[in-house]
Design a protein around this motif. Structure first.
Motif, PDB file in Angstrom:
ATOM      1  N   LYS A 228      10.723 -11.145  -1.171  1.00  0.00           N
ATOM      2  CA  LYS A 228      11.818 -11.656  -0.337  1.00  0.00           C
ATOM      3  C   LYS A 228      11.352 -11.966   1.080  1.00  0.00           C
ATOM      4  N   ASN A 229      10.578 -11.067   1.662  1.00  0.00           N
ATOM      5  CA  ASN A 229      10.184 -11.218   3.075  1.00  0.00           C
ATOM      6  C   ASN A 229       8.980 -12.121   3.275  1.00  0.00           C
ATOM      7  N   TYR A 230       8.063 -12.129   2.301  1.00  0.00           N
ATOM      8  CA  TYR A 230       6.795 -12.829   2.533  1.00  0.00           C
ATOM      9  C   TYR A 230       6.458 -13.875   1.464  1.00  0.00           C
ATOM     10  N   GLY A 231       7.260 -13.955   0.409  1.00  0.00           N
ATOM     11  CA  GLY A 231       7.124 -15.062  -0.525  1.00  0.00           C
ATOM     12  C   GLY A 231       6.317 -14.824  -1.776  1.00  0.00           C
ATOM     13  N   SER A 232       5.558 -13.734  -1.824  1.00  0.00           N
ATOM     14  CA  SER A 232       4.720 -13.481  -3.006  1.00  0.00           C
ATOM     15  C   SER A 232       4.244 -12.043  -2.969  1.00  0.00           C
ATOM     16  N   LEU A 233       3.453 -11.671  -3.972  1.00  0.00           N
ATOM     17  CA  LEU A 233       2.758 -10.385  -3.989  1.00  0.00           C
ATOM     18  C   LEU A 233       1.373 -10.632  -4.563  1.00  0.00           C
ATOM     19  N   ASP A 234       0.353 -10.347  -3.770  1.00  0.00           N
ATOM     20  CA  ASP A 234      -1.023 -10.685  -4.161  1.00  0.00           C
ATOM     21  C   ASP A 234      -1.931  -9.477  -4.346  1.00  0.00           C
ATOM     22  N   VAL A 235      -1.667  -8.412  -3.594  1.00  0.00           N
ATOM     23  CA  VAL A 235      -2.534  -7.235  -3.610  1.00  0.00           C
ATOM     24  C   VAL A 235      -1.660  -5.986  -3.669  1.00  0.00           C
ATOM     25  N   VAL A 236      -2.018  -5.061  -4.553  1.00  0.00           N
ATOM     26  CA  VAL A 236      -1.314  -3.786  -4.626  1.00  0.00           C
ATOM     27  C   VAL A 236      -2.338  -2.651  -4.631  1.00  0.00           C
ATOM     28  N   ILE A 237      -2.156  -1.718  -3.707  1.00  0.00           N
ATOM     29  CA  ILE A 237      -3.004  -0.528  -3.642  1.00  0.00           C
ATOM     30  C   ILE A 237      -2.118   0.672  -3.983  1.00  0.00           C
ATOM     31  N   ALA A 238      -2.295   1.231  -5.178  1.00  0.00           N
ATOM     32  CA  ALA A 238      -1.519   2.402  -5.594  1.00  0.00           C
ATOM     33  C   ALA A 238      -2.251   3.651  -5.108  1.00  0.00           C
ATOM     34  N   ASN A 239      -1.955   4.022  -3.869  1.00  0.00           N
ATOM     35  CA  ASN A 239      -2.692   5.101  -3.221  1.00  0.00           C
ATOM     36  C   ASN A 239      -1.921   6.421  -3.195  1.00  0.00           C
ATOM     37  N   ALA A 240      -0.608   6.371  -3.373  1.00  0.00           N
ATOM     38  CA  ALA A 240       0.188   7.592  -3.286  1.00  0.00           C
ATOM     39  C   ALA A 240      -0.243   8.595  -4.349  1.00  0.00           C
ATOM     40  N   GLY A 241      -0.368   9.842  -3.943  1.00  0.00           N
ATOM     41  CA  GLY A 241      -0.747  10.897  -4.875  1.00  0.00           C
ATOM     42  C   GLY A 241      -0.555  12.248  -4.231  1.00  0.00           C
ATOM     43  N   ILE A 242      -0.473  13.281  -5.045  1.00  0.00           N
ATOM     44  CA  ILE A 242      -0.344  14.634  -4.511  1.00  0.00           C
ATOM     45  C   ILE A 242      -1.387  15.535  -5.151  1.00  0.00           C
TER      46      ILE A 242
ATOM     47  N   VAL B  74       0.871  -1.182   0.000  1.00  0.00           N
ATOM     48  CA  VAL B  74       0.000   0.000   0.000  1.00  0.00           C
ATOM     49  C   VAL B  74       0.903   1.225   0.000  1.00  0.00           C
ATOM     50  N   THR B  75       0.796   2.054  -1.028  1.00  0.00           N
ATOM     51  CA  THR B  75       1.619   3.260  -1.090  1.00  0.00           C
ATOM     52  C   THR B  75       0.857   4.457  -0.519  1.00  0.00           C
ATOM     53  N   GLY B  76       1.616   5.465  -0.107  1.00  0.00           N
ATOM     54  CA  GLY B  76       0.999   6.657   0.467  1.00  0.00           C
ATOM     55  C   GLY B  76       0.175   6.334   1.691  1.00  0.00           C
ATOM     56  N   ALA B  77       0.738   5.489   2.578  1.00  0.00           N
ATOM     57  CA  ALA B  77      -0.066   4.908   3.664  1.00  0.00           C
ATOM     58  C   ALA B  77       0.387   5.326   5.054  1.00  0.00           C
ATOM     59  N   GLY B  78       1.138   6.418   5.149  1.00  0.00           N
ATOM     60  CA  GLY B  78       1.568   6.867   6.466  1.00  0.00           C
ATOM     61  C   GLY B  78       0.444   7.409   7.319  1.00  0.00           C
ATOM     62  N   GLN B  79      -0.614   7.863   6.679  1.00  0.00           N
ATOM     63  CA  GLN B  79      -1.784   8.370   7.394  1.00  0.00           C
ATOM     64  C   GLN B  79      -2.975   8.361   6.450  1.00  0.00           C
TER      65      GLN B  79
END
Length: 252
Positions: A78-92, A10-15
């Motif tokens: 590397k850490n979890y073995g796969s990639l299943d879900v991507v949320i492209a949330n970062a934006g300005i 999840v990008t742009g997910a600090g808050q």
């Protein structure tokens, strides 16, 4: 536990909306890579999720940088073995009058909102193809991609383009069992919008349901679109705005 053993970025997910999406994914069993440009926000957010027994790792950096995007995808695998879900949330959002809007502001909005989303989807889809198990990709659009909004010509243009990107990628991704959709939030109470003391009152009056969205409203819709319950939904945009786009009163 809809996302048990799933791995998400999840990008742009600090808050705000991004954080709530990441938190809910972790609550429902996902291992989450949480990205934000701000190192402190990213670390604090990931720590908060981890403290509640969620699996969450912070990765701070520019989500529009293709080298960093590759690092995020590689780290997830590397850490979890796969990639299943991507949320492209970062934006300005860079407000500005059309007549004086600068090339620098325009290019930065497009780089983050469009370029970052496009190349994150590309990197994620390539990884999902290798895994042969499919996956789900979600873009964050906005009601300003549907209705004109003062001083947001560039921003609204970028958000409308994301919805067309999702439609177009149906052609590319469906054969690999990858869904791609868009969510378009309306006025939402976040740390940023609550800095404006009039925001909640104004949008409560303008929104047919009587209040702006909470971040949980947006996150619950987002989780549905990347869940198994939505496996037959792709190329779509879901507006979550309490009915505002149906009547579109301006706050100005």
């Amino acid at each position: 536990m809809r996302f048990h053993k799933k791995v998400a970025i999840v990008t742009g997910a600090g808050q705000g909306i991004g954080f709530e999406i990441a938190r809910q994914l972790a609550v429902e069993g996902a291992s989450v890579i949480l990205n934000d440009l701000d190192e402190k926000l990213a670390n604090t957010a990931a720590s908060e999720i981890s403290s509640k027994n969620g699996i969450c790792q912070a990765m701070y950096g520019d989500a529009s940088n293709t080298t960093f995007i590759k690092r995020m995808v590689d780290m997830a695998v590397k850490n979890y073995g796969s990639l299943d879900v991507v949320i492209a949330n970062a934006g300005i959002t860079l407000f500005g009058d059309f007549f004086t809007y600068t090339p620098e502001a325009f290019n930065r909005v497009m780089q983050v909102n469009l370029g970052g989303t496009f190349f994150l989807a590309q990197a994620a889809a390539n990884q999902m193809k290798l895994q042969k198990n499919g996956g789900s990709i979600l873009f964050t659009s906005s009601v300003t991609g549907h209705q004109a909004h003062k001083d947001l010509a560039a921003y609204g243009m970028s958000k409308a383009a994301l919805e067309m990107l999702a439609k177009n990628l149906v052609i590319e991704l469906s054969a690999h069992h990858i869904t791609v959709n868009t969510i378009a939030p309306g006025a939402t109470l976040t740390e940023r919008t609550m800095d404006d003391p009039t925001y909640e009152k104004t949008w409560s009056e303008l929104t047919p349901t009587g209040r702006p969205a909470y971040t949980s409203d947006i996150a619950q819709a987002a989780l549905f679109l990347v869940s198994e319950q939505a496996r037959h939904i792709t190329g779509q945009s879901l507006i979550v705005d309490g009915g505002w786009t149906s009547i579109s009163p301006s706050p100005f």
